[in-house]
Design an enzyme around this catalytic site. Structure first.
Site, short mmCIF file in Angstrom:
data_model
loop_
_atom_site.label_atom_id
_atom_site.label_comp_id
_atom_site.label_asym_id
_atom_site.label_seq_id
_atom_site.Cartn_x
_atom_site.Cartn_y
_atom_site.Cartn_z
N HIS A 42 0.85 -1.19 0.00
CA HIS A 42 0.00 0.00 0.00
C HIS A 42 0.89 1.24 0.00
CE1 HIS A 42 -3.58 2.42 0.63
NE2 HIS A 42 -2.90 3.10 1.55
N GLU A 95 -11.02 -6.82 5.74
CA GLU A 95 -11.09 -5.38 5.96
C GLU A 95 -10.01 -4.69 5.13
OE1 GLU A 95 -11.06 -2.06 9.57
OE2 GLU A 95 -10.87 -4.19 10.02
N LEU A 96 -10.39 -3.79 4.27
CA LEU A 96 -9.48 -3.17 3.32
C LEU A 96 -8.33 -2.45 4.01
CD1 LEU A 96 -8.96 -2.50 0.29
CD2 LEU A 96 -10.31 -0.42 0.63
N ASP A 97 -7.10 -2.78 3.59
CA ASP A 97 -5.87 -2.12 4.06
C ASP A 97 -5.72 -2.20 5.58
OD1 ASP A 97 -5.17 -1.42 1.47
OD2 ASP A 97 -6.17 0.52 1.59
N ALA A 98 -6.23 -3.26 6.19
CA ALA A 98 -6.18 -3.38 7.65
C ALA A 98 -5.59 -4.71 8.11
CB ALA A 98 -7.57 -3.21 8.24
#
Length: 313
Positions: free
Chosen positions: A221, A255-258
Site C-alpha cells: 500500500h 477489511e481493506l488495508d487493515a
C-alpha cells in the site's frame, strides 16, 4: 490471454501444515526443517523444543524466541539440519504435536528448506514493483518459484514475456468478478501456488479468494498505514503538508488495508515536493518495502498472531 513460453510442469500444491515434497535443486544433505509456533507462555517450553531436536540427532542452526508479556504468549522460530535426524521428515509434525503441541496448546507450522514457495504475482498497469520483483527473482535473491503472473489488463504482458513467465489476463468488471476469480483460483490450484503478491494490483480481492489463502496474500500500500488509507494517499499527504511519506506491506484480510503489517518504511519530503515528486519517491519506497516483506515470507520468518505479526530476525 497468455504470454510467455515457460512450461508449467510441477504438480499443484495446497497449503498444509507440512509439505514434504523436495525440490530437485537443493541437495538433501543441506535440507533443514523450519518450525514456527506460538502458545501460552509457561516455564520449560524452549528447553522441551531444543531437547526434542538434539535428542533425535538434529543440529540447530537458527533459534529465535519472543515472549509477549502483555498477551502472555510465547513465540519461536527454530531451524535444524535434517541430515542425521532420526525422525522421518513426514513424521516430524505428528511426533512434535503429540509430545508437545497438545501439552502446551501450541499452534505450529512446519516447512522444509528444499520445498520452494510458489508465488503468483497480480498486477494491473503499474510496472515498478513487478520489474523489481522479477529482477530479484532472476538474480537468484529469492528461493522461490514464480510460475505465472495474473493481471486484469494486458498492458504488462511484455514484461512477463521479457522474463519468460506466463502472463494471464482476466478482465474484471462488477458483473463478472466472481466468475473471473473462480477461474483465477483454478489456475492457481493447477500451478501449485502457495502465496500471492499484489504488486500494485488495482482490484479489491474478494473474501472468497482471501479465504483460500489466509495470511498468504501480500499487498503493498502506497502509504504509511493506518494513516492516509484509501485512494490517492500521496495527494492526501501533499494536502496535509506532511514531512514524511511511507509505504506499507501487509497481508490481505477482509477489511481493506487493515491486515497484519509485515514491513513499513518512510522517506523525508519537503514543502518543495509536488504531488508528482511524492509519487516518484513513493514508488522507490514501495519496491523496497514490498521486496522486504516477500523475502521475510519466503524465509518463513513471519508469524501472524491476531492482527499483528511477529517478525523473526
Amino acid at each position: 490471454m497468455h504470454f510467455g513460453q515457460k512450461a508449467l510442469s510441477l504438480r499443484a500444491e495446497k497449503l498444509s501444515l507440512c509439505d514434504i515434497t523436495p525440490s530437485r535443486e537443493t541437495p538433501t544433505d543441506m535440507t533443514t526443517a523450519r518450525l514456527l509456533l506460538h502458545c501460552p507462555d509457561q516455564p520449560g517450553i524452549l528447553a522441551q523444543i531444543t531437547n526434542f531436536i538434539t535428542v533425535n540427532g538434529g543440529n540447530i542452526v537458527y533459534l529465535d524466541q519472543y515472549v509477549d508479556r502483555i498477551e502472555g504468549v510465547f513465540f519461536a522460530r527454530v531451524e535444524w539440519e535434517l541430515e542425521g535426524f532420526m525422525i522421518p521428515r513426514e513424521k516430524i509434525s505428528e511426533y512434535f504435536t503429540t509430545l508437545y503441541g497438545q501439552k502446551y496448546g501450541m499452534k505450529m507450522r512446519l516447512w522444509f528448506s528444499d520445498v520452494k514457495p510458489r508465488m503468483a504475482i497480480f498486477v494491473s498497469k503499474m510496472s515498478h514493483c513487478l520489474f523489481d520483483m522479477l529482477a530479484r527473482y532472476t538474480a537468484g535473491e529469492w528461493d522461490c518459484e514464480i510460475p505465472l503472473i495474473i493481471s486484469n489488463h494486458p498492458d504488462l504482458g511484455h514484461v512477463a514475456e521479457r522474463f519468460d513467465i506466463p502472463f494471464h489476463v482476466f478482465p474484471i468488471t462488477h458483473e463478472n468478478k466472481r466468475e473471473q476469480e473462480e477461474r483465477e483460483l483454478t489456475l492457481l490450484r493447477e500451478n501449485g501456488i502457495t502465496f500471492i503478491v499484489l504488486a500494485r494490483y488495482m482490484q479489491v480481492i474478494s473474501n472468497e479468494m482471501i479465504a483460500h489463502y489466509p495470511d498468504h496474500i501480500i499487498n503493498i500500500h502506497h502509504s504509511f498505514l493506518p494513516a492516509f488509507a484509501g485512494a490517492k494517499p500521496y495527494h492526501q499527504a501533499y494536502e496535509r503538508g506532511v514531512k514524511i511519506i511511507g509505504a506499507t506491506s501487509h497481508y490481505v484480510t477482509a477489511e481493506l488495508d487493515a491486515g497484519p503489517i509485515i514491513e513499513q518504511d518512510v522517506v523525508r519530503i519537503t514543502h518543495k515536493d509536488t504531488p508528482q515528486d511524492l509519487v516518484g519517491k513513493g514508488k522507490d519506497l514501495e519496491k523496497i518495502v514490498l521486496s522486504r516483506a516477500v523475502q521475510k515470507h519466503i524465509d518463513r520468518k513471519v508469524l501472524v498472531y491476531k492482527n499483528k505479526t511477529v517478525i523473526f530476525s
